[in-house]
Each structure stands twice: as structure tokens, then as C-alpha cells.
Design a protein around this motif. Structure first.
Motif, PDB file in Angstrom:
ATOM      1  N   SER A  61       0.825  -1.199   0.000  1.00 46.97           N
ATOM      2  CA  SER A  61       0.000   0.000   0.000  1.00 46.97           C
ATOM      3  C   SER A  61       0.865   1.257   0.000  1.00 46.97           C
ATOM      4  CB  SER A  61      -0.932  -0.009   1.208  1.00 46.97           C
ATOM      5  OG  SER A  61      -1.675   1.177   1.268  1.00 46.97           O
ATOM      6  N   ARG A  82       2.455   1.639  -3.413  1.00 48.31           N
ATOM      7  CA  ARG A  82       1.472   2.123  -4.396  1.00 48.31           C
ATOM      8  C   ARG A  82       1.220   3.624  -4.250  1.00 48.31           C
ATOM      9  NH1 ARG A  82      -2.204  -2.879  -3.361  1.00 48.31           N
ATOM     10  NH2 ARG A  82      -1.381  -4.300  -4.929  1.00 48.31           N
ATOM     11  N   ARG A  83       1.122   4.078  -3.017  1.00 51.80           N
ATOM     12  CA  ARG A  83       0.911   5.523  -2.796  1.00 51.80           C
ATOM     13  C   ARG A  83       2.099   6.315  -3.303  1.00 51.80           C
ATOM     14  NH1 ARG A  83      -1.329   4.333   2.845  1.00 51.80           N
ATOM     15  NH2 ARG A  83       0.857   4.484   3.361  1.00 51.80           N
ATOM     16  N   ARG A  86       2.034   6.273  -7.158  1.00 49.75           N
ATOM     17  CA  ARG A  86       1.029   7.213  -7.679  1.00 49.75           C
ATOM     18  C   ARG A  86       1.506   8.649  -7.538  1.00 49.75           C
ATOM     19  NH1 ARG A  86      -4.324   5.682  -4.760  1.00 49.75           N
ATOM     20  NH2 ARG A  86      -4.708   7.843  -5.274  1.00 49.75           N
TER      21      ARG A  86
END
Length: 95
Positions: free
Chosen positions: A12, A15-16, A19
Motif C-alpha cells: 500500500s 502504491r501511494r 502514484r
């Protein structure tokens, strides 16, 4: 905390960050593209080339920065007053 929750937390977090970095790169590319002075083909490019050829600054932040805007405001007020049949003759143009 078990191993699965740590793995999910790390994914997670990655992924942050991914992005965020993709967004940052896109913003930088977008800025560099428009700062380069490239004129796109088609209608928008035609407008940009016309403004550049005639030395038109199309970047005022507010309408008050446009030359002649006070006169335009007065003219619009007169047109609105005339449209309702209520002409105010006390308005003077600023020229």
C-alpha cells in the motif's frame, strides 16, 4: 502484527509513492511541454500563433488587467439598462 498485514502495508505504501511519483512526473512534463513554446496543430495552435504574431498577451489573471476594461464595464451597464428601458445617464465613460 502478522506477516500478511506487513506485506499489505508495504504494498500500500509503495502504491501511494508510485502514484505520487507518476503524478509529479506528469505535472513536470505538462509544465515543460507548455513552457517550451511548442504550438500544437489545429485550432488551438492557430489561436496561439495568431496571438503571438499580433503580440497579444492572452494571460491576464483578472478582467481588470485587460486594457479598456473600465470602458467595457460602462458599456455593458448601459446595454443592460437600455434592455430594461431604464437608462442611467449619470454613467460616464472613463477614457
Amino acid at each position: 502484527m502478522d506477516i500478511n498485514s506487513r506485506v499489505n502495508e508495504n504494498l500500500s505504501r509503495r502504491r501511494r509513492w508510485l502514484r505520487f511519483l507518476i503524478g509529479l512526473v506528469l505535472i513536470i512534463l505538462f509544465t515543460v511541454f507548455f513552457a517550451s513554446g511548442y504550438s500544437p496543430p489545429g485550432f488551438m495552435g492557430k489561436v496561439i500563433r495568431h496571438n503571438q504574431a499580433h503580440d497579444i498577451d492572452a494571460s491576464p489573471l483578472f478582467y481588470t488587467e485587460v486594457e479598456g476594461m473600465p470602458a467595457i464595464i460602462v458599456d455593458v451597464a448601459e446595454l443592460r439598462a437600455a434592455a430594461v428601458g431604464n437608462i442611467d445617464t449619470s454613467i460616464e465613460k472613463e477614457n
